[in-house]
Scaffold this active site. Structure first.
Site, PDB file in Angstrom:
ATOM      1  N   GLU A 179       2.531   0.626   6.189  1.00 46.34           N
ATOM      2  CA  GLU A 179       2.540  -0.121   4.930  1.00 46.34           C
ATOM      3  C   GLU A 179       3.929  -0.625   4.531  1.00 46.34           C
ATOM      4  OE1 GLU A 179       0.495   1.828   1.753  1.00 46.34           O
ATOM      5  OE2 GLU A 179      -1.324   2.125   2.916  1.00 46.34           O
ATOM      6  N   GLU A 202      -6.296   4.273   7.365  1.00 47.09           N
ATOM      7  CA  GLU A 202      -6.352   5.026   6.105  1.00 47.09           C
ATOM      8  C   GLU A 202      -7.474   4.470   5.259  1.00 47.09           C
ATOM      9  OE1 GLU A 202      -2.841   5.545   3.731  1.00 47.09           O
ATOM     10  OE2 GLU A 202      -1.569   5.949   5.475  1.00 47.09           O
TER      11      GLU A 202
HETATM   12  C1  FCB Z   1      -1.196   5.025   1.220  1.00 46.16           C
HETATM   13  C2  FCB Z   1      -0.079   5.776   1.917  1.00 46.16           C
HETATM   14  C3  FCB Z   1      -0.376   7.237   2.109  1.00 46.16           C
HETATM   15  C4  FCB Z   1      -1.016   7.826   0.869  1.00 46.16           C
HETATM   16  C5  FCB Z   1      -2.219   7.015   0.463  1.00 46.16           C
HETATM   17  C6  FCB Z   1      -2.954   7.579  -0.733  1.00 46.16           C
HETATM   18  O1  FCB Z   1      -0.683   3.866   0.654  1.00 46.16           O
HETATM   19  O2  FCB Z   1       0.184   5.199   3.173  1.00 46.16           O
HETATM   20  O3  FCB Z   1       0.803   7.899   2.458  1.00 46.16           O
HETATM   21  O4  FCB Z   1      -0.086   7.891  -0.138  1.00 46.16           O
HETATM   22  O5  FCB Z   1      -1.800   5.712   0.169  1.00 46.16           O
END
Ligand code: FCB
Length: 513
Positions: A220, A404
């Site tokens: 990210e 994620e």
């Molecule tokens: C993402 C991050 C991760 C965590 C989630 C909830 O943006 O990459 O580390 O904080 O959110």
């Protein structure tokens, strides 16, 4: 021009620290908080492609990867062990008022010492892959650039623990924990940081290049650039949109340089980048211009250079929805050859999906879906389908991984009872299966997160794990959603709604580890 039908402005992660009072939509399908005040139910369905799930389980392709993710600073603890030096997150958390509960990355989930136990836990859930990150300041602790074998040896032990249980590693090289010594030299404001990253990445490829892993260069870069350098709510806590724009370009340059080094190293496995992407829906489809600019800022500013070798011309500037940096300065950072480097061919794109946003014609972000207990997160499973099909339609064909996806528990109290997360997973798995059946080359899914952990500026007040962690005792307790996930993995299929006889409660395999 009518004002937005959604009177409450969206609370983005950037404004998280000032978000007290933001609540969940009463009719939330998944992630509503128990005690937050209700906000108006959205009146428009933002997804252009409404869909009803079938009444039968939806199957995933044979070989689909099911995993879970964490990152070094969020789970490891042991911040002074084996020669590690501080990262920007150590420095930031030590500053008063930066972390909601005043906590630090110590002890986090103590995974630096408990990785064997955690590998057992993963095996008990049937996970085929584990995404973790390497701490740069364990591998290259000082500005001398010397590799510390203690750090390298630690991650070798982690990889061996996974291999011994048939779990494939997915390794992120940078998940926001920039070594403080790199920050002291200028951090991502400085072009040379891309070179330092390439050196560190090369050391990792040399150390672990024999391992069949999925590597991710950056996690990210958008969040790190915007929240860390523009809004200052994350480390390193800077507040300048021009600095944020520099952090965008220099991170992407670092990514491209690392991909080039990966190819040269002859390492086994594959390499990609993890981008958090967000469908942006105009609240008035007849006036989409501002939403298009927000889409440029949130998505295309990262997708286009990496996959097409160009920057969009509508992401940076003074118009509503843009990153308000000087476009001339931003362009001036781009040296000859940079975009070719940034567009070095990838083996996969890693997609991190948390939800959607709406944008009104004035450029104001608005709420178009229920929020979770994280006020920045608007939950819309159909948005995942829209995102995946858009990537397949707008960009050259490339395998996709979801690296994620998840929601926090409804409250900070430790619990294994998480029906919202179970339903969140079920509905998002359905949309993933739907996208695959429509031809999207989605190859894997990683839940965020394996464990409750240190959630950045929220400290330990937001629990995102499928496994609960008592941070006093470090006891691990699989939540109901972990049992559901284990069932999905075992069946390689997602059940239809409320199919409780199929789901079971806590899967015995999930608690055996
Ligand atoms: C993402 C991050 C991760 C965590 C989630 C909830 O943006 O990459 O580390 O904080 O959110």
């Amino acid at each position: 021009m009518p004002d937005t039908p959604f009177p409450r402005a969206v609370i983005t992660r950037r404004t998280l620290l000032t978000a007290a009072g933001a609540g969940a939509v009463a009719a939330a399908l998944a992630a509503c908080t128990a005690d937050a005040p209700p906000v108006p139910t959205p009146t428009a369905a933002p997804s252009p492609t409404p869909w009803s799930p079938p009444s039968e389980p939806m199957r995933f392709p044979t070989g689909f990867t099911w995993g879970a993710a964490t990152s070094a600073f969020q789970v490891e603890g042991s911040l002074a062990a084996d020669g590690r030096t501080p990262s920007v997150w150590d420095t930031f958390a030590a500053r008063a008022g930066t972390i909601r509960d005043g906590s630090t990355g110590e002890p986090a989930a103590d995974q630096y010492r408990r990785y064997e136990e955690d590998a057992d836990l993963m095996a008990s859930l049937g996970l085929g892959a584990y995404r973790f990150s390497i701490s740069w300041s364990r591998v290259v602790p000082t500005s001398t650039g010397t590799i510390d074998s203690r750090g390298v040896d630690h991650y070798r032990r982690v990889i061996d623990a996974l291999a011994g249980r048939g779990i494939r590693p997915a390794i992120t090289l940078f998940h926001w924990d920039l070594p403080q010594w790199v920050q002291d030299a200028g951090g991502w404001i400085r072009r040379e940081t891309a070179d330092l990253f390439a050196e560190y990445a090369t050391a990792c490829f040399e150390a672990f290049g024999d391992v069949d892993a999925d590597w991710m260069t950056l996690n990210e870069p958008k969040t790190h650039a915007y929240v860390g350098h523009w809004y200052g709510a994350h480390a390193p806590g800077l507040r300048s949109s021009d600095v944020a724009a520099a952090a965008v370009h220099h991170q992407l340059l670092a990514h491209g340089r690392a991909v080039e080094r990966f190819r040269l190293s002859g390492a086994a496995g594959r390499i990609g980048i993890a981008l958090n992407l967000i469908p942006v829906y105009p609240t008035d489809p007849a006036q989409p211009e501002a939403a298009v600019r927000v889409d440029a800022r949130e998505n295309r500013l990262f997708l286009d250079p990496v996959l097409l070798g160009t920057y969009p011309d509508d992401a940076v500037g003074g118009e509503a929805g843009q990153l308000p940096a000087d476009p001339v300065t931003f362009t001036g950072l781009q040296k000859s050859g940079d975009l070719e480097t940034i567009a070095a061919p990838l083996d996969f794109l890693a997609v991190q999906y948390y939800g959607v946003t709406g944008v009104n014609p004035g450029g104001r972000e608005t709420q178009v879906a229920p929020t979770s207990a994280a006020p920045w997160q608007q939950v819309l499973p159909e948005g995942l389908y829209d995102l995946l099909t858009r990537l397949a339609a707008d960009y050259p064909a490339i395998p996709l991984l979801i690296t994620e996806n998840g929601i926090p528990d409804r409250s900070p109290a430790v619990t294994v009872d998480d029906p919202e997360r179970l339903e969140f997973f079920r509905t998002h798995f359905q949309q993933a299966a739907r996208a695959i059946s429509d031809g999207v080359p989605l190859e894997g899914y990683y839940a965020w997160s394996l464990l409750d952990n240190f959630e950045w500026a929220e400290g330990y007040t937001q629990r995102w794990g499928i496994v609960a962690v008592d941070f006093e005792t470090q006891e691990r307790m699989p939540k109901r959603s972990a049992g559901f996930y284990a069932d999905v993995i075992a069946a390689n299929a997602v059940p239809p709604a409320k199919h409780t006889s199929w789901i079971g409660s806590i899967n015995p395999r999930a608690v055996a580890g």
